[in-house]
Design a protein around this motif. Structure first.
Motif, PDB file in Angstrom:
ATOM      1  N   ILE A  54      25.070  17.664  31.547  1.00  0.00           N
ATOM      2  CA  ILE A  54      24.494  18.659  30.790  1.00  0.00           C
ATOM      3  C   ILE A  54      24.880  19.989  31.795  1.00  0.00           C
ATOM      4  O   ILE A  54      24.086  19.750  33.144  1.00  0.00           O
ATOM      5  N   LEU A  55      25.322  20.925  31.275  1.00  0.00           N
ATOM      6  CA  LEU A  55      25.606  22.276  32.217  1.00  0.00           C
ATOM      7  C   LEU A  55      24.450  23.486  31.728  1.00  0.00           C
ATOM      8  O   LEU A  55      24.175  23.417  30.581  1.00  0.00           O
ATOM      9  N   ASN A  56      24.189  24.256  32.601  1.00  0.00           N
ATOM     10  CA  ASN A  56      23.399  25.378  32.408  1.00  0.00           C
ATOM     11  C   ASN A  56      23.905  26.558  31.565  1.00  0.00           C
ATOM     12  O   ASN A  56      25.169  27.016  32.162  1.00  0.00           O
ATOM     13  N   HIS A  57      23.525  26.946  30.379  1.00  0.00           N
ATOM     14  CA  HIS A  57      24.250  27.900  29.747  1.00  0.00           C
ATOM     15  C   HIS A  57      23.071  29.112  29.541  1.00  0.00           C
ATOM     16  O   HIS A  57      23.534  29.968  28.534  1.00  0.00           O
ATOM     17  N   GLY A  58      22.193  29.294  30.098  1.00  0.00           N
ATOM     18  CA  GLY A  58      21.280  30.228  29.985  1.00  0.00           C
ATOM     19  C   GLY A  58      20.166  29.818  29.029  1.00  0.00           C
ATOM     20  O   GLY A  58      20.471  28.878  28.106  1.00  0.00           O
ATOM     21  N   PHE A  59      18.908  30.096  29.190  1.00  0.00           N
ATOM     22  CA  PHE A  59      17.881  29.578  28.262  1.00  0.00           C
ATOM     23  C   PHE A  59      17.939  30.027  26.751  1.00  0.00           C
ATOM     24  O   PHE A  59      17.605  29.243  26.091  1.00  0.00           O
ATOM     25  N   HIS A  60      18.304  31.404  26.815  1.00  0.00           N
ATOM     26  CA  HIS A  60      18.262  31.907  25.270  1.00  0.00           C
ATOM     27  C   HIS A  60      19.560  32.271  24.887  1.00  0.00           C
ATOM     28  O   HIS A  60      19.847  32.917  23.761  1.00  0.00           O
ATOM     29  N   HIS A  61      20.708  32.031  25.786  1.00  0.00           N
ATOM     30  CA  HIS A  61      22.109  32.502  25.407  1.00  0.00           C
ATOM     31  C   HIS A  61      22.029  34.022  25.461  1.00  0.00           C
ATOM     32  O   HIS A  61      22.831  34.621  24.719  1.00  0.00           O
ATOM     33  N   LEU A  68      18.444  36.477  35.889  1.00  0.00           N
ATOM     34  CA  LEU A  68      17.747  35.469  36.773  1.00  0.00           C
ATOM     35  C   LEU A  68      16.712  34.651  35.889  1.00  0.00           C
ATOM     36  O   LEU A  68      16.942  33.252  36.216  1.00  0.00           O
ATOM     37  N   THR A  69      15.981  34.965  35.184  1.00  0.00           N
ATOM     38  CA  THR A  69      15.100  34.296  34.140  1.00  0.00           C
ATOM     39  C   THR A  69      15.777  33.392  33.055  1.00  0.00           C
ATOM     40  O   THR A  69      15.550  32.268  33.110  1.00  0.00           O
ATOM     41  N   GLU A  70      17.017  33.867  32.784  1.00  0.00           N
ATOM     42  CA  GLU A  70      17.724  33.023  32.013  1.00  0.00           C
ATOM     43  C   GLU A  70      18.486  31.515  32.659  1.00  0.00           C
ATOM     44  O   GLU A  70      18.390  30.759  32.142  1.00  0.00           O
ATOM     45  N   VAL A  71      18.721  31.977  33.901  1.00  0.00           N
ATOM     46  CA  VAL A  71      19.194  30.824  34.794  1.00  0.00           C
ATOM     47  C   VAL A  71      18.296  30.200  34.995  1.00  0.00           C
ATOM     48  O   VAL A  71      18.359  28.834  34.796  1.00  0.00           O
ATOM     49  N   THR A  72      17.117  30.528  35.641  1.00  0.00           N
ATOM     50  CA  THR A  72      15.988  29.770  36.241  1.00  0.00           C
ATOM     51  C   THR A  72      15.206  28.773  35.064  1.00  0.00           C
ATOM     52  O   THR A  72      14.516  27.818  35.151  1.00  0.00           O
ATOM     53  N   GLU A  73      14.953  29.531  33.814  1.00  0.00           N
ATOM     54  CA  GLU A  73      14.155  28.885  32.926  1.00  0.00           C
ATOM     55  C   GLU A  73      15.018  27.921  32.427  1.00  0.00           C
ATOM     56  O   GLU A  73      14.269  26.894  31.817  1.00  0.00           O
ATOM     57  N   ASN A  74      16.160  28.071  32.290  1.00  0.00           N
ATOM     58  CA  ASN A  74      16.977  26.812  31.640  1.00  0.00           C
ATOM     59  C   ASN A  74      17.014  25.720  32.522  1.00  0.00           C
ATOM     60  O   ASN A  74      16.662  24.568  32.078  1.00  0.00           O
ATOM     61  N   GLU A 116      27.114  35.052  36.998  1.00  0.00           N
ATOM     62  CA  GLU A 116      27.563  34.516  38.316  1.00  0.00           C
ATOM     63  C   GLU A 116      26.610  34.456  39.472  1.00  0.00           C
ATOM     64  O   GLU A 116      26.467  33.577  40.051  1.00  0.00           O
ATOM     65  N   LYS A 117      26.283  35.836  39.639  1.00  0.00           N
ATOM     66  CA  LYS A 117      25.555  36.006  40.933  1.00  0.00           C
ATOM     67  C   LYS A 117      24.234  35.112  40.894  1.00  0.00           C
ATOM     68  O   LYS A 117      23.775  34.456  41.908  1.00  0.00           O
ATOM     69  N   GLU A 118      23.455  35.241  39.883  1.00  0.00           N
ATOM     70  CA  GLU A 118      22.266  34.688  39.734  1.00  0.00           C
ATOM     71  C   GLU A 118      22.477  33.239  39.777  1.00  0.00           C
ATOM     72  O   GLU A 118      21.636  32.307  40.283  1.00  0.00           O
ATOM     73  N   ALA A 119      23.416  32.707  39.013  1.00  0.00           N
ATOM     74  CA  ALA A 119      23.414  31.051  38.909  1.00  0.00           C
ATOM     75  C   ALA A 119      23.962  30.573  40.412  1.00  0.00           C
ATOM     76  O   ALA A 119      23.255  29.705  41.016  1.00  0.00           O
ATOM     77  N   LEU A 120      24.701  31.224  41.201  1.00  0.00           N
ATOM     78  CA  LEU A 120      25.258  30.659  42.561  1.00  0.00           C
ATOM     79  C   LEU A 120      24.164  31.031  43.518  1.00  0.00           C
ATOM     80  O   LEU A 120      24.195  30.313  44.596  1.00  0.00           O
ATOM     81  N   ASN A 121      23.297  31.868  43.383  1.00  0.00           N
ATOM     82  CA  ASN A 121      22.290  32.327  44.307  1.00  0.00           C
ATOM     83  C   ASN A 121      20.992  31.319  44.105  1.00  0.00           C
ATOM     84  O   ASN A 121      19.987  31.450  44.723  1.00  0.00           O
ATOM     85  N   ASN A 122      20.969  30.672  42.821  1.00  0.00           N
ATOM     86  CA  ASN A 122      19.820  29.740  42.566  1.00  0.00           C
ATOM     87  C   ASN A 122      20.040  28.439  42.211  1.00  0.00           C
ATOM     88  O   ASN A 122      19.733  27.699  41.334  1.00  0.00           O
TER      89      ASN A 122
END
Length: 403
Positions: free
Chosen positions: A156-163, A172-178, A209-215
């Motif tokens: 299962i891969l992260n694709h953002g909470f709401h796309h 940032l919220t899209e990445v971390t909330e998902n 890309e930045k928020e995913a790799l930083n989190n």
């Protein structure tokens, strides 16, 4: 000419991409962990041992991801590959047919080279905000459906909470909330990101890309990046990897499989290269309708995957490792960091493997060793480690499962 074909041509021209037994694990946290076991040979012929470039000594790894968590993944793709009843026609809430042909599949397999068949597995790039149980004809997956596929080995891969992609998106919220959503509902932490597509500010994907790799995520599949075809004969730079994403999609032609044959021909050209290869591709839905015109109709998907299985799987030359992006990434990461030492004295070989500190979010922690010996062999070890081998048959590999 499509982006996908240009990328493949660039790769082909340049060629510079980068019986279970038991064992011993040393658990002194002040030192690198080590694995040790003994090989008992039937003859005193010299042995050579090296880390396999890919799991099970395969020639190429092919990773395939279904974006957006559409329910067709569970209704059609999962039973086709894993084995089971494929859904009949199923009209969803968007008046789109996400079903298949209603047949029962025996599954599509490659082998581990030791007498065991392993089903083809894909990855799901999902948005936690879209996963729900109702309505009955929903277009997206439910949590139990995602869990069933995850338990069967799909990643299962992260694709953002709401796309979300449009102006004003909080990346940032899209990445971390998902990440939080999947952890709360499925009890594991995702470790790879797929940038959602859609309308957005110019170069919005860079923010994702930045928020995913930083989190806490190790890689991101995006619009642009390193090529989707990797030569993995030597060390691969996986640090904060951003890879270009290419898609397999149905055309308007519903009378033949010519479009799928063109995609398959590209794979044939890649596989014919002498190098050990990892190739990664995507699509969206796999139901009877070409969802948003960004998907594979089920007849095309079935033809495509069945052809791969018959040619490169257990029914063919068995050269494929059909595994999700995360599984291949984690194998190569570990492969490039372990140190293998062996000492032979007549018919006895002591093997010692030094392990790195493995990230907690790694799901797959396996080592394949390529064995070069004319002698049959068996493993002698204790109960701390799972080891498989083909020492009594082709005596070419040892497989170690760390987790």
């Amino acid at each position: 000419m499509s982006k996908r074909i240009l990328l493949i041509i660039a790769f082909l021209i340049l060629g510079s991409f980068t019986s279970f037994s038991n064992g011993i694990i040393e658990k002194d946290s002040s030192k690198p962990k080590t694995i040790s076991f003994k090989i008992k040979l039937k003859s005193a012929d010299k042995i050579k041992i090296a880390v396999s470039q890919l799991k099970y000594n395969k020639h190429f790894a092919y990773s395939f991801t279904l974006d957006d968590g559409y329910r067709s993944a569970y209704l059609t793709a999962f039973p086709l590959l894993n084995g089971g009843k494929i859904s009949n026609s199923s009209i969803n809430e968007w008046k789109i047919d996400q079903g298949g042909d209603g047949t029962t599949s025996e599954g599509l397999f490659y082998s581990d080279g030791m007498g065991n068949k392993i089903p083809f597995k894909l990855a799901l790039a999902i948005n936690g905000g879209s996963i729900r149980d109702l309505p009955a004809n929903r277009g997206h997956l439910s949590w139990p459906e995602v869990k069933e596929m995850y338990n069967a080995g799909w990643d299962i891969l992260n694709h953002g909470f709401h796309h979300a992609t449009k102006h004003g998106t909080n990346y940032l919220t899209e990445v971390t909330e998902n990440t939080t959503s999947i952890k709360q509902n499925l009890d594991f932490t995702m470790s790879h990101f797929v940038v959602p597509g859609g309308e957005g500010d110019e170069k919005y994907y860079l923010e994702y890309e930045k928020e995913a790799l930083n989190n806490g995520l190790f890689s991101a599949a995006s619009y642009y990046g390193v090529e989707p075809v990797f030569n993995v004969d030597s060390k691969v730079n996986l640090d904060k990897m951003i890879t270009a994403r290419t898609f397999v999609q149905s055309s308007k032609d519903t009378t033949s499989f010519k479009t799928m044959d063109r995609y398959l021909k590209t794979i044939d050209s890649i596989v014919k290269q002498p190098n050990t290869i990892w190739f990664n591709e995507f699509t969206h839905g796999t139901g009877n309708t070409n969802l948003w015109n960004l998907s594979m109709r089920f007849p095309d998907f079935k033809y495509y995957m069945t052809t791969l299985a018959n040619k490169y799987g257990a029914k063919g030359n068995d050269s494929i490792w059909m595994a999700p992006w995360q599984e291949v990434y984690e194998y190569i990461w570990l492969r490039d960091r372990i140190k293998v030492d062996f000492q032979q004295k007549n018919k006895e070989v002591i093997v010692t493997i030094k392990l790195p500190e493995i990230p907690e979010t790694f799901r797959h922690q396996d080592i394949s060793l390529a064995i070069d010996t004319s002698s049959k062999f068996q493993i002698e070890s204790n109960k701390d480690l799972k080891i498989k081998d083909d020492g009594k048959s082709t005596h070419k590999q040892i497989f170690i499962q760390l987790k």
